[in-house]
Design an enzyme around this catalytic site. Structure first.
Site, PDB file in Angstrom:
ATOM      1  N   SER A 165       0.823  -1.216   0.000  1.00  0.00           N
ATOM      2  CA  SER A 165       0.000   0.000   0.000  1.00  0.00           C
ATOM      3  C   SER A 165       0.855   1.262   0.000  1.00  0.00           C
ATOM      4  CB  SER A 165      -0.940   0.009   1.199  1.00  0.00           C
ATOM      5  OG  SER A 165      -0.216  -0.002   2.411  1.00  0.00           O
ATOM      6  N   CYS A 166       2.141   1.115   0.272  1.00  0.00           N
ATOM      7  CA  CYS A 166       3.054   2.259   0.193  1.00  0.00           C
ATOM      8  C   CYS A 166       3.156   2.738  -1.254  1.00  0.00           C
ATOM      9  CB  CYS A 166       4.455   1.882   0.669  1.00  0.00           C
ATOM     10  SG  CYS A 166       4.574   1.496   2.421  1.00  0.00           S
ATOM     11  N   VAL A 167       3.552   3.983  -1.414  1.00  0.00           N
ATOM     12  CA  VAL A 167       3.765   4.541  -2.747  1.00  0.00           C
ATOM     13  C   VAL A 167       5.217   4.970  -2.858  1.00  0.00           C
ATOM     14  CG1 VAL A 167       3.170   6.412  -4.337  1.00  0.00           C
ATOM     15  CG2 VAL A 167       1.381   5.323  -2.994  1.00  0.00           C
TER      16      VAL A 167
ATOM     17  N   GLY B 195       0.815   1.737  -4.090  1.00  0.00           N
ATOM     18  CA  GLY B 195      -0.530   2.067  -3.660  1.00  0.00           C
ATOM     19  C   GLY B 195      -1.499   0.914  -3.857  1.00  0.00           C
TER      20      GLY B 195
END
Length: 161
Positions: free
Chosen positions: A27-29, A96
């Site tokens: 989910s990190c970008v 993401g």
């Protein structure tokens, strides 16, 4: 040449040609900024959109949040001599993904993407390529000499954006 390896909430800049890599991007970008005139690149791995939930962590580890990580990366590139602007900088977005909850009830990835886009707009920077969303984690490697960004995903051949 040894690469610069980043973890969650970290950012790095390469002005000497060393690739910058981050792994296990869910989910990190990850945001890559490339300055072609200097053959320099920066990469940050954002975990959450806003530092207001933990201002202390935002100061201690600015790359953790979009609202502190993007300005920190831009400042570091400028400190290294890059002219960070719409005309002089290529921006690429990766990640993401919604890896924890497939029914989109609490989509941190989408919130991260939206926060990064807003901050890029505030800095008048434009995205030239992206691979965002989905449900799979990725690893990202940025090559400062060319600006290429290589993505890897479990079970899929590596590709470039």
């Amino acid at each position: 040449m040894q690469e610069i390896l980043l973890g969650i909430g970290e950012f790095g800049v390469s002005t000497d040609g060393r690739p910058i890599r981050t792994q296990g991007l869910g989910s990190c970008v990850a945001i890559s900024l490339w300055c072609p005139d200097m053959k320099a690149a920066g990469l940050v791995q954002i975990a959450l959109p806003e530092s207001k939930i933990n201002p202390g962590k935002g100061k201690e580890k600015p790359g953790y949040f979009a609202d502190t990580g993007m300005p920190a990366l831009i400042a570091e590139l400028k400190d290294r001599g890059c002219k960070v602007s719409k005309k002089k900088t290529e921006v690429k977005l990766i990640g993401g993904a919604e890896v924890m909850n497939s029914n989109d009830v609490f989509n941190i990835g989408a919130h991260n993407i939206a926060a990064v886009r807003r901050i890029l707009g505030e800095h008048k920077l434009r995205v030239v390529a992206e691979h965002v969303g989905g449900h799979a984690s990725k690893s990202v490697t940025v090559f400062p000499k060319t600006g290429d960004v290589m993505l890897a995903c479990p079970g899929i051949k590596e590709w470039y954006i």
